[in-house]
Design an enzyme around this catalytic site. Structure first.
Site, PDB file in Angstrom:
ATOM      1  N   TYR A   1       0.776  -1.224  -0.143  1.00  0.00           N
ATOM      2  CA  TYR A   1       0.073   0.212  -0.166  1.00  0.00           C
ATOM      3  C   TYR A   1       1.063   1.432  -0.021  1.00  0.00           C
ATOM      4  CZ  TYR A   1      -4.097  -2.931   1.360  1.00  0.00           C
ATOM      5  OH  TYR A   1      -4.946  -3.879   1.580  1.00  0.00           O
TER       6      TYR A   1
ATOM      7  N   LEU B   1     -17.912  -1.107   2.007  1.00  0.00           N
ATOM      8  CA  LEU B   1     -18.914  -0.176   1.363  1.00  0.00           C
ATOM      9  C   LEU B   1     -18.706  -0.504  -0.102  1.00  0.00           C
ATOM     10  CD1 LEU B   1     -17.403   3.125   3.460  1.00  0.00           C
ATOM     11  CD2 LEU B   1     -19.076   1.372   4.241  1.00  0.00           C
TER      12      LEU B   1
ATOM     13  N   ILE C   1     -13.488  -3.415   7.530  1.00  0.00           N
ATOM     14  CA  ILE C   1     -12.364  -2.659   7.570  1.00  0.00           C
ATOM     15  C   ILE C   1     -12.648  -1.586   6.603  1.00  0.00           C
ATOM     16  CG2 ILE C   1      -9.730  -2.203   6.740  1.00  0.00           C
ATOM     17  CD1 ILE C   1      -9.821  -5.264   7.910  1.00  0.00           C
TER      18      ILE C   1
ATOM     19  N   LYS D   1     -12.229   2.362   4.699  1.00  0.00           N
ATOM     20  CA  LYS D   1     -11.239   3.453   4.579  1.00  0.00           C
ATOM     21  C   LYS D   1     -12.022   4.827   4.294  1.00  0.00           C
ATOM     22  CE  LYS D   1      -9.118   6.346   1.559  1.00  0.00           C
ATOM     23  NZ  LYS D   1      -9.442   7.500   0.702  1.00  0.00           N
ATOM     24  N   SER D   2     -11.747   5.817   5.102  1.00  0.00           N
ATOM     25  CA  SER D   2     -12.247   7.269   4.504  1.00  0.00           C
ATOM     26  C   SER D   2     -11.028   8.149   4.792  1.00  0.00           C
ATOM     27  CB  SER D   2     -13.286   7.698   5.428  1.00  0.00           C
ATOM     28  OG  SER D   2     -13.865   8.988   5.055  1.00  0.00           O
TER      29      SER D   2
ATOM     30  N   ARG E   1     -16.427  11.370   8.129  1.00  0.00           N
ATOM     31  CA  ARG E   1     -16.843   9.897   7.840  1.00  0.00           C
ATOM     32  C   ARG E   1     -16.216   9.011   8.571  1.00  0.00           C
ATOM     33  NH1 ARG E   1     -16.412  10.213   1.274  1.00  0.00           N
ATOM     34  NH2 ARG E   1     -18.445  11.271   0.831  1.00  0.00           N
TER      35      ARG E   1
ATOM     36  N   ASN F   1     -18.099   6.323  10.527  1.00  0.00           N
ATOM     37  CA  ASN F   1     -18.207   4.894  10.347  1.00  0.00           C
ATOM     38  C   ASN F   1     -17.985   4.202  11.471  1.00  0.00           C
ATOM     39  OD1 ASN F   1     -18.320   5.576   7.711  1.00  0.00           O
ATOM     40  ND2 ASN F   1     -16.253   5.128   7.056  1.00  0.00           N
TER      41      ASN F   1
HETATM   42  N1  LIG Z   1      -6.837  -7.752   1.553  1.00  0.00           N
HETATM   43  C1  LIG Z   1      -6.977  -7.303   0.208  1.00  0.00           C
HETATM   44  O1  LIG Z   1      -6.645  -7.659  -0.786  1.00  0.00           O
HETATM   45  C2  LIG Z   1      -7.730  -5.686   0.251  1.00  0.00           C
HETATM   46  C3  LIG Z   1      -8.220  -5.175  -0.780  1.00  0.00           C
HETATM   47  C4  LIG Z   1      -8.558  -4.030  -0.681  1.00  0.00           C
HETATM   48  C5  LIG Z   1      -8.919  -3.408   0.236  1.00  0.00           C
HETATM   49  N2  LIG Z   1      -8.297  -4.012   1.556  1.00  0.00           N
HETATM   50  C6  LIG Z   1      -8.447  -3.102   2.875  1.00  0.00           C
HETATM   51  O2  LIG Z   1      -9.726  -2.783   3.092  1.00  0.00           O
HETATM   52  C7  LIG Z   1      -9.682  -1.440   3.320  1.00  0.00           C
HETATM   53  C8  LIG Z   1     -11.232  -0.953   2.746  1.00  0.00           C
HETATM   54  O3  LIG Z   1     -11.497  -1.276   1.531  1.00  0.00           O
HETATM   55  P1  LIG Z   1     -11.455  -0.063   0.436  1.00  0.00           P
HETATM   56  O4  LIG Z   1     -10.820   1.120   0.694  1.00  0.00           O
HETATM   57  O5  LIG Z   1     -11.067  -0.767  -0.950  1.00  0.00           O
HETATM   58  O6  LIG Z   1     -13.232   0.094   0.118  1.00  0.00           O
HETATM   59  P2  LIG Z   1     -14.283   0.710   1.230  1.00  0.00           P
HETATM   60  O7  LIG Z   1     -13.704   0.851   2.664  1.00  0.00           O
HETATM   61  O8  LIG Z   1     -15.502   0.016   0.969  1.00  0.00           O
HETATM   62  O9  LIG Z   1     -14.509   1.981   0.681  1.00  0.00           O
HETATM   63  C9  LIG Z   1     -13.502   3.191   0.575  1.00  0.00           C
HETATM   64  C10 LIG Z   1     -14.346   4.440  -0.234  1.00  0.00           C
HETATM   65  O10 LIG Z   1     -15.554   4.745   0.535  1.00  0.00           O
HETATM   66  C11 LIG Z   1     -15.494   6.025   0.864  1.00  0.00           C
HETATM   67  N3  LIG Z   1     -16.089   6.060   2.000  1.00  0.00           N
HETATM   68  C12 LIG Z   1     -15.805   5.790   3.059  1.00  0.00           C
HETATM   69  N4  LIG Z   1     -16.680   6.267   4.152  1.00  0.00           N
HETATM   70  C13 LIG Z   1     -17.758   6.946   3.628  1.00  0.00           C
HETATM   71  C14 LIG Z   1     -19.016   7.288   4.088  1.00  0.00           C
HETATM   72  N5  LIG Z   1     -19.103   7.134   5.437  1.00  0.00           N
HETATM   73  N6  LIG Z   1     -19.854   7.809   3.054  1.00  0.00           N
HETATM   74  C15 LIG Z   1     -19.700   7.906   1.835  1.00  0.00           C
HETATM   75  N7  LIG Z   1     -18.308   7.379   1.287  1.00  0.00           N
HETATM   76  C16 LIG Z   1     -17.417   6.877   2.193  1.00  0.00           C
HETATM   77  C17 LIG Z   1     -14.153   6.691   0.803  1.00  0.00           C
HETATM   78  O11 LIG Z   1     -13.921   7.895   0.420  1.00  0.00           O
HETATM   79  P3  LIG Z   1     -13.200   9.006   1.227  1.00  0.00           P
HETATM   80  O12 LIG Z   1     -11.846   8.194   1.779  1.00  0.00           O
HETATM   81  O13 LIG Z   1     -13.350  10.102   0.394  1.00  0.00           O
HETATM   82  O14 LIG Z   1     -14.311   9.162   2.304  1.00  0.00           O
HETATM   83  C18 LIG Z   1     -13.364   5.567  -0.265  1.00  0.00           C
HETATM   84  O15 LIG Z   1     -13.697   6.046  -1.571  1.00  0.00           O
HETATM   85  C19 LIG Z   1      -8.733  -0.796   2.511  1.00  0.00           C
HETATM   86  O16 LIG Z   1      -8.245   0.564   2.892  1.00  0.00           O
HETATM   87  C20 LIG Z   1      -7.304  -1.901   2.778  1.00  0.00           C
HETATM   88  O17 LIG Z   1      -6.955  -1.521   4.031  1.00  0.00           O
HETATM   89  C21 LIG Z   1      -7.670  -5.095   1.593  1.00  0.00           C
END
Ligand SMILES: NC(=O)c1ccc[n+]([C@@H]2O[C@H](COP(=O)([O-])OP(=O)(O)OC[C@H]3O[C@@H](n4cnc5c(N)ncnc54)[C@H](OP(=O)(O)O)[C@@H]3O)[C@@H](O)[C@H]2O)c1
Length: 296
Positions: A61, A204, A242, A244-245, A250, A254
């Site tokens: 990352y 999300l 888990i 991310k924001s 947010r 969350n």
């Molecule tokens: N093991 C793996 O292969 C793998 C793969 C992918 C991810 N991950 C882990 O999982 C974590 C989360 O997954 P992800 O980041 O891909 O997706 P996610 O958490 O489902 O979505 C993140 C997105 O949602 C937005 N968001 C967050 N809270 C919000 C809210 N309350 N209202 C509206 N929009 C919101 C964020 O924008 P803003 O930042 O602008 O709020 C960002 O664009 C990653 O950061 C990583 O640590 C692991």
């Protein structure tokens, strides 16, 4: 439809027990795409202020430095934090995993991580040697634990057939993509039966579910945001979301998912979303492109 669990966490500071005797905060803060797009360390410090103590990072990352800085400068005891990092698929060997872990600890500025995961089970769809690579890496993970470099060990993106390659300890965690519209029920059942905690990445749907009509209608009914519906859904199924924001408001919202509950009708609607709604498009047995770290 997966049943909800008996003891749903009641606060963001509640912990799930891990099968090795350790425990883990029930909500994590994701750091994929935190570094370089925003000021990573400031974002992670804001997450600490918002109450997060569980940080999910990875060698891949480019956010380990930011997470480490936020932890080290917080004034909060290291033991209060739970830091996960991961070994990337290009280094699935004893030597490769040891090299990556060394770099990760250096970037973090920490002398141990709470949880180390195999990030992805195979290098590509054509990778014929993936079973041997996982076995060797997993054996090395058990050495790292014995050496005190990691407290717990687990996997990510493992489907049932990948687990058969592991010898010795059972992973405490399998971190997979789970959200309404992409439930991976078979994997969750497999893990539940073996005491493996499922962490939900992209809870999300990487924000794709925020505009989904079904999710929005449930959110409106409870007077909450679509994000809170998705996170509550994870917790009621005994998963560890888990999200991310980078946005402080947010981040806080969350974690605020303990003063409402979904009902059977909500759950039926969420389970009924067309398969692959909000899916990332990444399958563990397919090749996924190695991102250019400078563009993360
Ligand atoms: N093991 C793996 O292969 C793998 C793969 C992918 C991810 N991950 C882990 O999982 C974590 C989360 O997954 P992800 O980041 O891909 O997706 P996610 O958490 O489902 O979505 C993140 C997105 O949602 C937005 N968001 C967050 N809270 C919000 C809210 N309350 N209202 C509206 N929009 C919101 C964020 O924008 P803003 O930042 O602008 O709020 C960002 O664009 C990653 O950061 C990583 O640590 C692991």
């Amino acid at each position: 439809m997966l049943p909800i669990i008996d003891r749903i966490p009641t606060s963001p500071d509640d912990r799930y027990a891990l099968s090795d005797g350790n425990s883990i905060p029930c909500i994590g803060y994701g750091t994929w795409r935190v570094k370089d797009r925003e000021d990573g360390a400031r974002v992670c410090e804001e997450a600490v202020r918002a109450g997060y103590r569980h940080f999910d990072t990875a060698y891949l990352y480019g956010s380990e430095g930011s997470v480490g800085e936020a932890v080290r400068t917080s004034g909060i005891a290291r033991s209060e934090f739970f830091v996960t990092t991961k070994v990337w698929k290009d280094d699935l060997s004893a030597e490769g995993a040891r090299r990556e872990l060394g770099v990760s600890l250096e970037r973090l500025g920490l002398d141990y991580v709470d949880l180390l995961l195999i990030h992805w089970p195979r290098r590509s769809a054509e990778d014929a040697d993936w079973k041997r690579a996982i076995t060797e890496t997993w054996n090395a993970f058990q050495d790292f634990k014995a050496e005190g470099l990691v407290k717990s060990i687990g996997v990510a993106n493992f489907l049932p057939h990948h687990f058969a390659t592991l010898e010795g300890e059972t992973p405490v965690v399998n971190q997979i993509e789970v959200h309404p519209g992409y439930l991976q029920e078979e994997v969750i059942r497999y893990c539940r039966e073996r005491g493996i905690l499922v962490e939900a990445w992209a809870p999300l749907g990487q924000s794709r579910l925020m505009t989904n009509d079904v999710v929005r209608a449930i959110a409106e009914k409870h007077g909450v945001t679509p994000a809170r519906v998705c996170l509550r859904f994870s917790l009621e199924l005994g998963l560890l979301p888990i999200a991310k924001s980078a946005d402080p408001e947010r981040m806080r919202a969350n974690r605020d998912v303990f003063n409402f509950a979904l009902d059977d009708e909500d759950r039926a609607a969420l389970f009924g979303l067309p398969e692959k709604t909000g899916w990332s498009g990444e399958h563990p047995d397919d090749a996924i492109p190695m991102p250019d770290p400078s563009k993360l």
